[in-house]
Design a protein around this motif. Structure first.
Motif, PDB file in Angstrom:
ATOM      1  N   GLY A   7       0.780  -1.226   0.025  1.00 20.41           N
ATOM      2  CA  GLY A   7      -0.193  -0.251   0.000  1.00 20.41           C
ATOM      3  C   GLY A   7       1.017   1.524  -0.193  1.00 20.41           C
ATOM      4  O   GLY A   7       0.682   2.288   0.410  1.00 20.41           O
ATOM      5  N   TYR A  11      -1.698   7.335   0.247  1.00 18.92           N
ATOM      6  CA  TYR A  11      -1.332   8.640   1.083  1.00 18.92           C
ATOM      7  C   TYR A  11      -0.227   8.068   2.779  1.00 18.92           C
ATOM      8  O   TYR A  11       0.742   9.155   2.541  1.00 18.92           O
ATOM      9  CB  TYR A  11      -3.046   9.134   1.432  1.00 18.92           C
ATOM     10  N   ASN A  32      -1.660  -2.565  -6.030  1.00 19.54           N
ATOM     11  CA  ASN A  32      -2.460  -2.838  -7.296  1.00 19.54           C
ATOM     12  C   ASN A  32      -2.918  -1.495  -7.740  1.00 19.54           C
ATOM     13  O   ASN A  32      -3.227  -1.790  -8.140  1.00 19.54           O
ATOM     14  CB  ASN A  32      -3.395  -3.919  -6.560  1.00 19.54           C
ATOM     15  N   LEU A  33      -2.489  -0.587  -7.053  1.00 25.47           N
ATOM     16  CA  LEU A  33      -3.138   1.248  -7.495  1.00 25.47           C
ATOM     17  C   LEU A  33      -4.356   0.775  -7.859  1.00 25.47           C
ATOM     18  O   LEU A  33      -5.030   1.784  -8.401  1.00 25.47           O
ATOM     19  CB  LEU A  33      -2.708   0.700  -8.959  1.00 25.47           C
ATOM     20  N   SER A  36      -4.844   4.438  -5.376  1.00 26.34           N
ATOM     21  CA  SER A  36      -3.671   5.932  -6.387  1.00 26.34           C
ATOM     22  C   SER A  36      -3.408   5.825  -6.746  1.00 26.34           C
ATOM     23  O   SER A  36      -3.774   4.371  -8.631  1.00 26.34           O
ATOM     24  CB  SER A  36      -2.436   4.293  -4.632  1.00 26.34           C
ATOM     25  N   LEU A  83      -9.044  -1.894   2.175  1.00 27.58           N
ATOM     26  CA  LEU A  83      -9.875  -0.961   2.097  1.00 27.58           C
ATOM     27  C   LEU A  83     -10.174   0.153   3.147  1.00 27.58           C
ATOM     28  O   LEU A  83     -10.211  -0.546   4.026  1.00 27.58           O
ATOM     29  CB  LEU A  83     -10.948  -1.164   1.151  1.00 27.58           C
ATOM     30  N   TYR A 148     -15.233  -2.795   8.521  1.00 21.57           N
ATOM     31  CA  TYR A 148     -13.580  -1.794   8.038  1.00 21.57           C
ATOM     32  C   TYR A 148     -13.109  -2.332   9.381  1.00 21.57           C
ATOM     33  O   TYR A 148     -12.167  -2.360   9.617  1.00 21.57           O
ATOM     34  CB  TYR A 148     -14.124  -0.890   8.466  1.00 21.57           C
ATOM     35  N   PHE A 177      -5.412   7.946  14.625  1.00 21.85           N
ATOM     36  CA  PHE A 177      -6.363   9.081  15.338  1.00 21.85           C
ATOM     37  C   PHE A 177      -6.353   9.287  13.248  1.00 21.85           C
ATOM     38  O   PHE A 177      -6.643   8.822  12.470  1.00 21.85           O
ATOM     39  CB  PHE A 177      -6.150   9.616  16.119  1.00 21.85           C
TER      40      PHE A 177
HETATM   41  P1  NAD Z   1      -5.085   4.602   0.865  1.00 22.41           P
HETATM   42  O1  NAD Z   1      -6.022   3.678  -0.023  1.00 22.41           O
HETATM   43  O2  NAD Z   1      -4.295   6.475  -0.052  1.00 22.41           O
HETATM   44  O3  NAD Z   1      -3.595   3.609   0.224  1.00 22.41           O
HETATM   45  C1  NAD Z   1      -3.861   2.042   1.074  1.00 22.41           C
HETATM   46  C2  NAD Z   1      -2.784   1.691  -0.288  1.00 22.41           C
HETATM   47  O4  NAD Z   1      -3.403   0.571  -0.739  1.00 22.41           O
HETATM   48  C3  NAD Z   1      -3.352   2.347  -1.919  1.00 22.41           C
HETATM   49  O5  NAD Z   1      -2.383   2.804  -2.764  1.00 22.41           O
HETATM   50  C4  NAD Z   1      -4.273   1.213  -2.615  1.00 22.41           C
HETATM   51  O6  NAD Z   1      -3.974   1.170  -4.263  1.00 22.41           O
HETATM   52  C5  NAD Z   1      -4.122  -0.082  -1.805  1.00 22.41           C
HETATM   53  N1  NAD Z   1      -4.407  -1.671  -1.854  1.00 22.41           N
HETATM   54  C6  NAD Z   1      -5.710  -1.438  -1.382  1.00 22.41           C
HETATM   55  N2  NAD Z   1      -6.119  -2.773  -1.397  1.00 22.41           N
HETATM   56  C7  NAD Z   1      -4.746  -2.915  -2.103  1.00 22.41           C
HETATM   57  C8  NAD Z   1      -4.565  -4.364  -2.051  1.00 22.41           C
HETATM   58  N3  NAD Z   1      -5.343  -5.902  -2.082  1.00 22.41           N
HETATM   59  N4  NAD Z   1      -3.065  -5.571  -2.147  1.00 22.41           N
HETATM   60  C9  NAD Z   1      -2.742  -4.259  -2.576  1.00 22.41           C
HETATM   61  N5  NAD Z   1      -2.888  -2.723  -2.605  1.00 22.41           N
HETATM   62  C10 NAD Z   1      -3.348  -2.878  -2.166  1.00 22.41           C
HETATM   63  O7  NAD Z   1      -5.017   4.438   2.828  1.00 22.41           O
HETATM   64  P2  NAD Z   1      -3.991   5.715   3.385  1.00 22.41           P
HETATM   65  O8  NAD Z   1      -5.124   6.605   4.179  1.00 22.41           O
HETATM   66  O9  NAD Z   1      -2.832   5.656   2.738  1.00 22.41           O
HETATM   67  O10 NAD Z   1      -4.499   3.935   4.686  1.00 22.41           O
HETATM   68  C11 NAD Z   1      -3.222   3.664   4.538  1.00 22.41           C
HETATM   69  C12 NAD Z   1      -3.767   2.465   6.030  1.00 22.41           C
HETATM   70  O11 NAD Z   1      -3.699   3.003   6.791  1.00 22.41           O
HETATM   71  C13 NAD Z   1      -4.847   1.505   5.718  1.00 22.41           C
HETATM   72  O12 NAD Z   1      -4.478   0.053   6.320  1.00 22.41           O
HETATM   73  C14 NAD Z   1      -5.747   2.111   6.629  1.00 22.41           C
HETATM   74  O13 NAD Z   1      -6.836   1.069   7.062  1.00 22.41           O
HETATM   75  C15 NAD Z   1      -5.418   2.592   7.647  1.00 22.41           C
HETATM   76  N6  NAD Z   1      -5.686   3.641   7.801  1.00 22.41           N
HETATM   77  C16 NAD Z   1      -5.905   5.152   7.682  1.00 22.41           C
HETATM   78  C17 NAD Z   1      -7.107   5.749   7.665  1.00 22.41           C
HETATM   79  C18 NAD Z   1      -7.053   7.500   7.810  1.00 22.41           C
HETATM   80  O14 NAD Z   1      -8.088   7.703   7.528  1.00 22.41           O
HETATM   81  N7  NAD Z   1      -6.628   7.032   5.885  1.00 22.41           N
HETATM   82  C19 NAD Z   1      -7.291   5.501   9.462  1.00 22.41           C
HETATM   83  C20 NAD Z   1      -6.955   4.925  10.185  1.00 22.41           C
HETATM   84  C21 NAD Z   1      -6.036   3.468   9.550  1.00 22.41           C
END
Ligand code: NAD
Ligand code: UFG
Length: 336
Positions: A7, A11, A32-33, A36, A83, A148, A177
């Motif tokens: 991932g 972000y 897997n983009l 992103s 996700l 989730y 958070f």
């Molecule tokens: P994001 O969606 O920007 O990044 C996640 C990345 O994982 C993406 O680039 C996506 O293409 C990739 N991805 C998703 N499913 C995949 C799969 N099956 N195989 C390979 N790649 C896959 O999200 P983020 O905000 O950067 O969050 C990253 C992690 O942090 C996540 O696990 C999310 O649940 C956790 N998180 C995020 C937040 C938030 O508010 N942003 C808060 C708490 C926890």
């Protein structure tokens, strides 16, 4: 150290890749983009001066993970892939469990088979449900109301069992958070698909004039001004927490849980005001009904991370909104 960042195109992952490279680690992104854009790799390289090794693949595809582990001598994994949209998880639970839980099981299995047992995992404050008191400590009871959050809790429980069964594993579960902000260069930041679900990217699009106004979900919570309170944390501080968590892993570490938050809560209207100041734009809003599933208040007690990881969030709300706005105003179409 060669760190596999699942991932890593997303972000939080992209900001963490920058800090990993700047700290002298080698980075291999597996993504897997699905949420992103590949342009992010050029931007990371522009910041760090180093290319990013990238393997396009899905954590649900175990053979693809095996190929990566066969090809590279991976020392540690930071596992962001997943996700993350709460509402979507309620309407598509199977997709969320398959992606997040099944994908993670594949990853841990392949790691174990290859003797790679250092792991930092992205969990969420969502696992605390609706706590009775604040600030939230790591040992508070866990409960969650949506698939989730359930997927995060399941993975946490799996990893705690793995850590108990095999002391060679060194695992950090990081409960984030509310991540906001962007790299101060303005080159990388959050690039949500469609209309944003989260407050900060929504407000940013209102400031840009792309969305007419913010709907503030609820004005009758028991908070300073009736709107929901959250612990917003700068994504650079969050990324730094991953570096600190990675360095803290050692043979005696086991499986440990850490809150990553600032310890300070801000209301929706305080965020709106800070954003209006940073952007010099009006943020029209209207107060509407509460959003189903939302809680009134959430903010962390970050003491454990401070004491055990030597980590402390550095940026306040003004810095978060300034950096968020720089990214959004300089890249109105995100990475497109
Ligand atoms: P994001 O969606 O920007 O990044 C996640 C990345 O994982 C993406 O680039 C996506 O293409 C990739 N991805 C998703 N499913 C995949 C799969 N099956 N195989 C390979 N790649 C896959 O999200 P983020 O905000 O950067 O969050 C990253 C992690 O942090 C996540 O696990 C999310 O649940 C956790 N998180 C995020 C937040 C938030 O508010 N942003 C808060 C708490 C926890
Ligand atoms: N809000 C609005 N209007 C909007 C969007 C949000 O008023 O258009 C309010 C919410 O009601 C809440 C606050 O802004 O009071 C923050 O909402 P977000 O959607 O930005 O964030 P949440 O706290 O609801 O959830 C986020 C992530 C979850 C994660 C949780 C804890 O989306 O995945 O933080 O880390 F689990």
């Amino acid at each position: 150290m060669l760190v596999l960042v699942t991932g890593g195109a997303g972000y939080i992952g992209s900001h963490t890749c920058v800090l990993l490279q700047e700290a002298g680690h080698e980075v291999l992104v597996f993504d897997n983009l699905s949420n992103s854009h590949p342009e992010v790799f050029n931007r990371i390289t522009q910041i760090s001066g180093q290319p990013v090794a990238f393997s396009e693949g899905d954590i649900r595809d175990k053979a693809a993970l095996e190929r990566v582990f066969n090809q590279f001598d991976i020392d540690a994994v930071i596992h962001f892939a997943g996700l993350k949209v709460v509402g979507e998880s309620i309407s598509e639970p199977l997709r969320y469990y398959q992606n997040n839980v099944e994908g993670s099981l594949n990853l841990f299995d392949v790691m174990a088979a290859n003797g790679c047992k250092k792991l930092v995992f992205s969990s969420s404050a969502n696992v605390y449900g609706d706590p009775d008191s604040f600030p939230i400590k790591e040992d508070f009871p866990l409960s969650t109301f949506n698939p989730y959050g359930q997927s995060k809790l399941m993975i946490e429980n799996i990893l705690k069992d793995v850590g108990r069964a095999d002391p060679d594993w060194e695992i950090s579960l990081l409960r984030y958070f509310n991540p906001v902000g962007a790299h101060p260069s303005g080159l990388i930041g959050e690039d949500p698909n469609g209309i944003p679900n989260n407050l900060m990217p929504y407000v940013a699009q209102v400031a840009l004039g792309r969305l007419p106004q913010l709907n503030v979900f609820g004005g009758d919570y028991p908070t300073i001004d009736g709107t929901g309170v959250r612990d917003y944390i700068h994504v650079m501080d969050l990324a730094d927490g991953h570096l600190k968590a990675l360095s803290a892993l050692n043979k005696k570490h086991g499986c440990e849980v850490y809150n990553l938050g600032t310890g300070k809560g801000y209301s929706v209207l305080q965020v709106v005001e800070a954003f209006a100041q940073a952007s010099g734009r009006d943020i029209p809003y209207q107060i509407v009904d509460r959003r189903s599933g939302d809680i009134a208040i959430s903010y962390a007690d970050p003491t454990r991370s401070q004491e055990k990881l030597g980590w402390r969030a550095q940026s306040g709300l003004a810095q978060m909104v300034e950096d968020h706005w720089r990214w959004q105003s300089e890249n109105p179409d995100g990475f497109e």
